[in-house]
Design a protein around this motif. Sequence first.
Motif, PDB file in Angstrom:
ATOM      1  N   ASP A  18       0.865  -1.064  -0.116  1.00 20.86           N
ATOM      2  CA  ASP A  18       0.008   0.230   0.113  1.00 20.86           C
ATOM      3  C   ASP A  18       0.845   1.290  -0.070  1.00 20.86           C
ATOM      4  OD1 ASP A  18      -2.188  -1.813   0.239  1.00 20.86           O
ATOM      5  OD2 ASP A  18      -2.707  -1.093   2.100  1.00 20.86           O
ATOM      6  N   VAL A  19       0.018   2.304  -0.322  1.00 17.95           N
ATOM      7  CA  VAL A  19       1.127   3.632  -0.405  1.00 17.95           C
ATOM      8  C   VAL A  19       0.143   4.592   0.487  1.00 17.95           C
ATOM      9  CG1 VAL A  19       2.174   5.648  -1.659  1.00 17.95           C
ATOM     10  CG2 VAL A  19       1.680   3.170  -2.704  1.00 17.95           C
ATOM     11  N   ILE A  20       0.950   5.271   1.660  1.00 14.14           N
ATOM     12  CA  ILE A  20       0.400   6.382   2.435  1.00 14.14           C
ATOM     13  C   ILE A  20       0.764   7.704   1.605  1.00 14.14           C
ATOM     14  CG2 ILE A  20       0.290   7.295   4.505  1.00 14.14           C
ATOM     15  CD1 ILE A  20       1.088   4.545   5.658  1.00 14.14           C
ATOM     16  N   VAL A  21      -0.111   8.549   1.420  1.00 12.80           N
ATOM     17  CA  VAL A  21      -0.009   9.817   0.545  1.00 12.80           C
ATOM     18  C   VAL A  21      -0.686  10.829   1.253  1.00 12.80           C
ATOM     19  CG1 VAL A  21      -0.014   8.353  -1.508  1.00 12.80           C
ATOM     20  CG2 VAL A  21      -1.944   9.352  -0.862  1.00 12.80           C
ATOM     21  N   SER A  22      -0.280  12.064   1.278  1.00 11.09           N
ATOM     22  CA  SER A  22      -1.108  13.353   1.510  1.00 11.09           C
ATOM     23  C   SER A  22      -2.344  13.332   0.948  1.00 11.09           C
ATOM     24  CB  SER A  22      -0.286  14.556   1.209  1.00 11.09           C
ATOM     25  OG  SER A  22       0.135  14.423  -0.340  1.00 11.09           O
ATOM     26  N   VAL A  23      -3.292  13.780   1.609  1.00 15.98           N
ATOM     27  CA  VAL A  23      -4.769  13.747   1.000  1.00 15.98           C
ATOM     28  C   VAL A  23      -4.865  14.786   0.233  1.00 15.98           C
ATOM     29  CG1 VAL A  23      -6.910  14.599   1.981  1.00 15.98           C
ATOM     30  CG2 VAL A  23      -5.698  13.064   3.416  1.00 15.98           C
ATOM     31  N   ASP A  24      -4.260  15.846   0.171  1.00  9.31           N
ATOM     32  CA  ASP A  24      -4.591  17.044  -0.914  1.00  9.31           C
ATOM     33  C   ASP A  24      -3.570  16.837  -2.109  1.00  9.31           C
ATOM     34  OD1 ASP A  24      -2.214  17.765   0.691  1.00  9.31           O
ATOM     35  OD2 ASP A  24      -3.153  19.822   0.980  1.00  9.31           O
ATOM     36  N   ALA A  25      -2.786  15.916  -2.284  1.00  8.58           N
ATOM     37  CA  ALA A  25      -1.981  15.502  -3.253  1.00  8.58           C
ATOM     38  C   ALA A  25      -1.615  14.285  -3.736  1.00  8.58           C
ATOM     39  CB  ALA A  25      -0.734  16.629  -3.153  1.00  8.58           C
ATOM     40  N   GLN A  26      -2.793  13.521  -4.290  1.00  6.91           N
ATOM     41  CA  GLN A  26      -2.513  12.036  -4.313  1.00  6.91           C
ATOM     42  C   GLN A  26      -2.306  11.676  -5.851  1.00  6.91           C
ATOM     43  OE1 GLN A  26      -6.111  10.029  -2.983  1.00  6.91           O
ATOM     44  NE2 GLN A  26      -6.547  11.431  -1.620  1.00  6.91           N
ATOM     45  N   PRO A  27      -1.532  10.448  -5.663  1.00  2.79           N
ATOM     46  CA  PRO A  27      -1.061  10.071  -6.895  1.00  2.79           C
ATOM     47  C   PRO A  27      -2.237   9.683  -7.713  1.00  2.79           C
ATOM     48  CG  PRO A  27      -0.751   8.377  -5.389  1.00  2.79           C
ATOM     49  CD  PRO A  27      -1.162   9.576  -4.494  1.00  2.79           C
TER      50      PRO A  27
ATOM     51  N   LYS B 261       6.591  -4.783 -10.856  1.00  2.00           N
ATOM     52  CA  LYS B 261       6.834  -4.637  -9.447  1.00  2.00           C
ATOM     53  C   LYS B 261       7.239  -2.983  -9.569  1.00  2.00           C
ATOM     54  CE  LYS B 261       9.536  -6.313  -5.696  1.00  2.00           C
ATOM     55  NZ  LYS B 261      10.130  -5.195  -5.304  1.00  2.00           N
ATOM     56  N   SER B 262       6.580  -2.405  -8.652  1.00  2.00           N
ATOM     57  CA  SER B 262       6.980  -0.895  -8.320  1.00  2.00           C
ATOM     58  C   SER B 262       6.964  -0.516  -6.724  1.00  2.00           C
ATOM     59  CB  SER B 262       5.709  -0.113  -8.914  1.00  2.00           C
ATOM     60  OG  SER B 262       6.008   1.142  -8.538  1.00  2.00           O
ATOM     61  N   GLY B 263       8.148  -0.610  -6.380  1.00  2.00           N
ATOM     62  CA  GLY B 263       8.447  -0.516  -4.862  1.00  2.00           C
ATOM     63  C   GLY B 263       8.187  -1.564  -4.258  1.00  2.00           C
ATOM     64  N   ALA B 264       7.291  -1.813  -3.240  1.00  3.62           N
ATOM     65  CA  ALA B 264       6.949  -3.142  -2.495  1.00  3.62           C
ATOM     66  C   ALA B 264       5.707  -3.695  -3.175  1.00  3.62           C
ATOM     67  CB  ALA B 264       6.919  -2.855  -0.974  1.00  3.62           C
ATOM     68  N   ARG B 265       5.263  -3.222  -4.254  1.00  6.18           N
ATOM     69  CA  ARG B 265       3.878  -3.434  -4.727  1.00  6.18           C
ATOM     70  C   ARG B 265       4.043  -4.449  -5.801  1.00  6.18           C
ATOM     71  NH1 ARG B 265      -1.174  -2.162  -3.805  1.00  6.18           N
ATOM     72  NH2 ARG B 265      -2.878  -2.361  -5.333  1.00  6.18           N
ATOM     73  N   ARG B 266       3.359  -5.670  -6.224  1.00  5.43           N
ATOM     74  CA  ARG B 266       3.530  -6.383  -7.415  1.00  5.43           C
ATOM     75  C   ARG B 266       2.255  -6.813  -7.936  1.00  5.43           C
ATOM     76  NH1 ARG B 266       6.425 -12.394  -7.738  1.00  5.43           N
ATOM     77  NH2 ARG B 266       4.673 -12.988  -6.966  1.00  5.43           N
ATOM     78  N   GLN B 267       2.167  -6.706  -9.042  1.00  5.74           N
ATOM     79  CA  GLN B 267       0.790  -7.078  -9.612  1.00  5.74           C
ATOM     80  C   GLN B 267       0.785  -7.308 -11.148  1.00  5.74           C
ATOM     81  OE1 GLN B 267      -0.137  -2.496  -8.910  1.00  5.74           O
ATOM     82  NE2 GLN B 267      -2.369  -3.371  -8.808  1.00  5.74           N
ATOM     83  N   ARG B 268      -0.253  -8.178 -11.314  1.00  3.17           N
ATOM     84  CA  ARG B 268      -0.514  -8.735 -12.580  1.00  3.17           C
ATOM     85  C   ARG B 268      -0.619  -7.711 -13.829  1.00  3.17           C
ATOM     86  NH1 ARG B 268       1.658 -13.844 -14.333  1.00  3.17           N
ATOM     87  NH2 ARG B 268       0.926 -15.572 -13.032  1.00  3.17           N
ATOM     88  N   VAL B 269      -0.100  -7.552 -14.935  1.00  2.83           N
ATOM     89  CA  VAL B 269      -0.138  -6.568 -15.931  1.00  2.83           C
ATOM     90  C   VAL B 269      -0.245  -7.293 -17.093  1.00  2.83           C
ATOM     91  CG1 VAL B 269       1.984  -5.748 -16.098  1.00  2.83           C
ATOM     92  CG2 VAL B 269       0.431  -4.486 -16.726  1.00  2.83           C
TER      93      VAL B 269
ATOM     94  N   ILE C 256      -1.159   2.298  -8.723  1.00  6.59           N
ATOM     95  CA  ILE C 256      -0.970   3.391  -8.040  1.00  6.59           C
ATOM     96  C   ILE C 256       0.312   4.026  -8.583  1.00  6.59           C
ATOM     97  CG2 ILE C 256      -0.645   4.746  -6.008  1.00  6.59           C
ATOM     98  CD1 ILE C 256      -1.881   2.073  -4.422  1.00  6.59           C
ATOM     99  N   PHE C 257       0.332   5.021  -9.282  1.00 11.89           N
ATOM    100  CA  PHE C 257       1.540   5.680  -9.866  1.00 11.89           C
ATOM    101  C   PHE C 257       1.280   7.169  -9.992  1.00 11.89           C
ATOM    102  CE2 PHE C 257       1.206   1.553 -12.139  1.00 11.89           C
ATOM    103  CZ  PHE C 257       2.743   1.193 -11.749  1.00 11.89           C
ATOM    104  N   ASP C 258       2.423   7.729  -9.828  1.00 18.03           N
ATOM    105  CA  ASP C 258       2.813   9.079 -10.415  1.00 18.03           C
ATOM    106  C   ASP C 258       3.431   9.216 -11.718  1.00 18.03           C
ATOM    107  OD1 ASP C 258       2.070  11.044  -8.111  1.00 18.03           O
ATOM    108  OD2 ASP C 258       3.637   9.691  -6.881  1.00 18.03           O
ATOM    109  N   PRO C 259       3.032  10.389 -12.526  1.00 18.04           N
ATOM    110  CA  PRO C 259       3.876  10.330 -13.759  1.00 18.04           C
ATOM    111  C   PRO C 259       5.507  10.427 -13.477  1.00 18.04           C
ATOM    112  CG  PRO C 259       2.163  11.841 -13.927  1.00 18.04           C
ATOM    113  CD  PRO C 259       2.129  11.258 -12.628  1.00 18.04           C
TER     114      PRO C 259
END
Length: 489
Positions: free
Chosen positions: A318-327, A354-362, A400-403
């Motif tokens: 999971d990713v913990i992010v600021s409420v008013d500037a989310q990815p 795999k991005s950070g600790a997150r791994r997903q099927r794509v 979950i990504f930022d550019p």
Amino acid sequence: MTVANTLRAEVPETQVQPIVRDSRPLRLITCGSVDDGKSTLIGRLLWDTKAVKEDQAAALNRDSSKQNDLGLPDFALLLDGLQAEREQGITIDVAYRYFASEKRSFIVADTPGHEQYTRNMATGASTADLAVLLVDARTGLLEQTRRHATIASLMGIKQFVLAVNKFDLVGYDKVVFDQISHDFKALALSLGVRQVTAIPMSALKGENVVYRGTAVMGWYDGPTLVEALELATQRSNQTTGFRLPVQRVSRPGESFRGYQGTVSGGSVKPGDSVAILPSGQIANVKQIVTFDLVRNAAVSGDAITLVLDRQVDVSRGDVIVSVDAQPQTGLAFDAQLVALQQDGIQPNKRYWLKSGARRQRVQVQPVTQLDLHSGKWNPAESLAMNAIGKVHLAFDETAIFDPYEQNRVTGAFILIDPDTNNTVAGGMITAKRTEIGGLNAGEARVLVSLPADLADQLMATELMANRRDEVEIRRTTAAKAQDLLGGLD
């Protein structure tokens, strides 16, 4: 007297005031085609900045098979440590070295020039602030030069130093330098890079590396390589809000629950409101803990344990992010990538991303491939090894990504072949896609900022469940929502 001593003698003896070095090292790579002198250049940098210890110098003189015409050792051996590298006289793996000038400290990555080791070059570029791209003055720009420049720019590097090396072999001809620098700056502009410093030099002789080569290049009044590096700026992850990819949930006892990771963007302090993605739950930061103390704030690069003020469901990945500037979150994204394995990237094949600790099927759908000769993006149904391409990514679960241009940590990923567990590509997110395939442009979606409790209620309705790709809900604080509404009056 050796050439190195002669060059040192040209430097006037002036009273130098003590200078406080920047505490954060500048990270740089050397890249370019085969035999352009990358390892020799970095070896010379280490030698002239006194980063080579006495035992290393003795080993260098012992290991050099023969002295060159200048009576100097083989500087490349300071970087090429593998037996295969020394036998073949080439660089295979990335070698990292530390050195410092009076004003600044540096971490340099010497990367291979051979095409089959392009993946190693991409690895070095992924963490660099600046690229030193070498060109042999006798040959000018080559395809591998263009390949490395393109990969560096795709990795977000916007500062290039063009090192026109072996300049002594073309008689220090200014016309040659002007032509090569003109050609490269045109290439850099096509890649969106405007900050280019071109330097004529001889790495072997040490001219314009640390010490000036005024005696043979009086017409050149620009910086030496070290001076250019001292003036370079560092890349930052501050263009996005707070980001903490969760690597581990810490439960040492019943009374403590913390979420551990390295801050990959922005900053946070106790009392800040944060969102947990992809669930969207909201909480406030209660405490920031490190291995030895409780902190008042944390910034990008800090390894921390975050304690929240309420019980929420947070897991690794999971990713913990600021409420008013989310990815951005969604099921489809556009990306650029470099294929790293023999089989390349196959259309519609399912990979692990795999991005950070997150791994997903794509599922990956190649769209275009860059032609390094023309600089054009041509249609492509697959991507061969070392190809640079644009692709569509389709996920089974919310991603979950930022550019990448905004955050190089939360915008980067690798692709893993599920059959072999090999890393087959490295890539970067360029944009989010809607369900119908369009980019996440302003006219394609409606963006609504609401207080967290109201946003959760709205997202739970049946109406919103059917319109997830048309409306994007941003959770914010009540005070922030009031400010936004007030601005509409």
